[in-house]
Every structure is written in C-alpha cells, then in structure tokens.
Design a protein around this motif. Structure first.
Motif, short mmCIF file in Angstrom:
data_model
loop_
_atom_site.label_atom_id
_atom_site.label_comp_id
_atom_site.label_asym_id
_atom_site.label_seq_id
_atom_site.Cartn_x
_atom_site.Cartn_y
_atom_site.Cartn_z
N TRP A 48 0.84 -1.21 0.00
CA TRP A 48 0.00 0.00 0.00
C TRP A 48 0.87 1.25 0.00
O TRP A 48 0.61 2.19 -0.75
CB TRP A 48 -0.92 -0.03 1.23
CG TRP A 48 -1.62 1.27 1.47
CD1 TRP A 48 -2.77 1.70 0.87
CD2 TRP A 48 -1.18 2.32 2.34
NE1 TRP A 48 -3.08 2.95 1.33
CE2 TRP A 48 -2.13 3.36 2.24
CE3 TRP A 48 -0.10 2.48 3.20
CZ2 TRP A 48 -2.02 4.54 2.96
CZ3 TRP A 48 0.01 3.65 3.92
CH2 TRP A 48 -0.94 4.66 3.80
N PHE A 49 1.92 1.26 0.84
CA PHE A 49 2.78 2.43 0.94
C PHE A 49 3.50 2.71 -0.37
O PHE A 49 3.57 3.86 -0.82
CB PHE A 49 3.78 2.24 2.08
CG PHE A 49 4.69 3.41 2.27
CD1 PHE A 49 4.22 4.60 2.78
CD2 PHE A 49 6.04 3.33 1.93
CE1 PHE A 49 5.05 5.69 2.96
CE2 PHE A 49 6.89 4.41 2.11
CZ PHE A 49 6.38 5.59 2.62
N VAL A 50 4.02 1.68 -1.01
CA VAL A 50 4.72 1.86 -2.29
C VAL A 50 3.76 2.42 -3.34
O VAL A 50 4.11 3.35 -4.09
CB VAL A 50 5.35 0.53 -2.76
CG1 VAL A 50 5.82 0.61 -4.20
CG2 VAL A 50 6.51 0.15 -1.85
N GLY A 68 -2.06 12.95 3.87
CA GLY A 68 -1.70 12.43 5.19
C GLY A 68 -2.69 12.79 6.26
O GLY A 68 -2.75 12.15 7.31
N GLY A 69 -3.52 13.82 6.03
CA GLY A 69 -4.52 14.23 7.00
C GLY A 69 -5.77 13.36 6.99
O GLY A 69 -6.59 13.44 7.90
N LYS A 70 -5.93 12.54 5.98
CA LYS A 70 -7.08 11.64 5.93
C LYS A 70 -6.89 10.52 6.95
O LYS A 70 -5.81 9.92 7.03
CB LYS A 70 -7.26 11.07 4.52
CG LYS A 70 -7.61 12.13 3.50
CD LYS A 70 -7.74 11.55 2.13
CE LYS A 70 -8.06 12.66 1.13
NZ LYS A 70 -8.08 12.17 -0.25
N PRO A 71 -7.93 10.22 7.73
CA PRO A 71 -7.79 9.22 8.81
C PRO A 71 -7.32 7.85 8.35
O PRO A 71 -6.52 7.21 9.02
CB PRO A 71 -9.19 9.15 9.42
CG PRO A 71 -9.82 10.45 9.07
CD PRO A 71 -9.24 10.87 7.75
N MET A 76 -3.04 3.94 8.44
CA MET A 76 -2.20 2.96 7.75
C MET A 76 -0.72 3.28 7.93
O MET A 76 0.10 2.38 8.14
CB MET A 76 -2.56 2.91 6.26
CG MET A 76 -3.97 2.47 5.98
SD MET A 76 -4.18 0.71 6.09
CE MET A 76 -3.62 0.21 4.49
N LEU A 77 -0.37 4.56 7.87
CA LEU A 77 1.03 4.96 8.08
C LEU A 77 1.49 4.65 9.50
O LEU A 77 2.61 4.18 9.71
CB LEU A 77 1.21 6.45 7.79
CG LEU A 77 1.33 6.86 6.34
CD1 LEU A 77 1.32 8.38 6.23
CD2 LEU A 77 2.58 6.29 5.72
N LEU A 78 0.62 4.91 10.49
CA LEU A 78 0.97 4.60 11.88
C LEU A 78 1.18 3.10 12.06
O LEU A 78 2.13 2.66 12.71
CB LEU A 78 -0.10 5.10 12.83
CG LEU A 78 -0.06 6.59 13.14
CD1 LEU A 78 -1.28 6.99 13.96
CD2 LEU A 78 1.21 6.95 13.88
N ALA A 79 0.29 2.30 11.49
CA ALA A 79 0.43 0.84 11.59
C ALA A 79 1.73 0.39 10.92
O ALA A 79 2.45 -0.46 11.46
CB ALA A 79 -0.76 0.15 10.94
N LEU A 80 2.04 0.99 9.77
CA LEU A 80 3.29 0.65 9.07
C LEU A 80 4.51 0.99 9.91
O LEU A 80 5.43 0.18 10.03
CB LEU A 80 3.35 1.37 7.72
CG LEU A 80 4.61 1.13 6.88
CD1 LEU A 80 4.68 -0.31 6.43
CD2 LEU A 80 4.63 2.08 5.70
N MET A 81 4.52 2.16 10.52
CA MET A 81 5.67 2.58 11.33
C MET A 81 5.84 1.69 12.56
O MET A 81 6.93 1.21 12.86
CB MET A 81 5.52 4.04 11.79
CG MET A 81 5.60 5.07 10.69
SD MET A 81 7.15 5.00 9.80
CE MET A 81 6.63 4.38 8.23
N VAL A 82 4.76 1.45 13.27
CA VAL A 82 4.84 0.64 14.50
C VAL A 82 5.29 -0.77 14.17
O VAL A 82 6.21 -1.32 14.81
CB VAL A 82 3.49 0.64 15.25
CG1 VAL A 82 3.46 -0.39 16.35
CG2 VAL A 82 3.19 2.03 15.80
N LEU A 83 4.67 -1.39 13.16
CA LEU A 83 5.05 -2.76 12.80
C LEU A 83 6.46 -2.85 12.24
O LEU A 83 7.17 -3.82 12.49
CB LEU A 83 4.05 -3.33 11.80
CG LEU A 83 2.75 -3.84 12.41
CD1 LEU A 83 1.74 -4.17 11.34
CD2 LEU A 83 3.02 -5.06 13.28
N THR A 84 6.88 -1.85 11.48
CA THR A 84 8.23 -1.87 10.92
C THR A 84 9.28 -1.86 12.02
O THR A 84 10.21 -2.68 12.00
CB THR A 84 8.44 -0.66 9.99
OG1 THR A 84 7.54 -0.77 8.89
CG2 THR A 84 9.86 -0.59 9.48
#
Length: 140
Positions: A48-50, A68-71, A76-84
C-alpha cells in the motif's frame, strides 16, 4: 588384584547431549511467531505504501499534507511505522542473541531496544504531525 582400581573411560559427549534436559528458555516459539506475524502484516502495508508513494510522486507539499490528514492514510502509516520498528527490533534481537555473548549481551540488547523505540517514536510523531497539520486548502 587391587579392587579399588577401576579402569577410566572417557565419554565423548556432543553439544546436543550436553544441552538435553536443560529445558528451553520458553521464549523462542513466541518470538518466532511474532516475527512471522509482523512480517505477514507488513506485506500488504508495504505494498500500500509503495503504491501511495508512486501515486503521490510529483505532488505538491499541500497535496501530500492533505493526503496524510485523511484518517485512513494516517492510520495505515501509523500501523506501518509501528510494525516496521517492532519487526526490526525482533530481527535485531535474534542477531544479538546469536553473535553477542557474555557481559556485553545485556547492554547491547538494551541499547538496540532503546534505539528502536526512539527511532520508532520519531516516526510516529512525524506521522502524527502530518495527520494533525492544518490543511492549507481549508484555511484559504
């Protein structure tokens, strides 16, 4: 014949036979599963990020901030950062367990966990700043 004299037998034991019966540390299977589960979760998130990066290529900063302001996107970005960073910490822990021995093991392990937490926190704060930034289009 001397009864107290018994022949000496040297028994060669393998490392496996020495380790048998000592039990497990009880964390290997959980660690393995967590590493696999985080990897499986990262596959669709990374895809999704790519796709989003390719879609946003060449966009203005205002468009990226609005995106980035859309919930959904910020979640999804927060989930990606935490899981990464969680997955990174799990992988580095395996490397430290395999290659760092003795008294250095605990400090190196704590240093790695602290660094992963700190860098992950920076990433989460960056996403939150993006998500909570006021949209310039809404102001105008």
């Amino acid at each position: 014949m001397n009864a107290s004299h018994t022949p000496r037998m040297d028994v060669m034991r393998s490392q496996l036979s020495r380790a048998r019966g000592l039990g497990s540390a009880k964390t290997g299977v959980d660690h393995w599963w967590m590493e696999r589960m985080s990897a499986v979760a990262l596959v669709p998130l990374s895809g999704w990020f790519v796709l989003q990066v390719l879609r946003l290529a060449g966009s203005s900063q205002e468009d990226v901030v609005e995106w980035g302001g859309k919930p959904v996107n910020s979640s999804m970005l927060l989930a990606l950062m935490v899981l990464t960073f969680y997955h990174m910490q799990l992988g580095l822990q395996v490397i430290i367990d395999d290659y760092v021995h003795g008294k250095a093991h605990l400090p190196v392990s704590l240093l790695m966990k602290g660094a992963a937490l700190l860098i992950g926190l920076f990433a989460v704060i960056a996403v939150l700043k993006l998500a909570l930034a006021p949209s310039r289009k809404a102001i105008a």
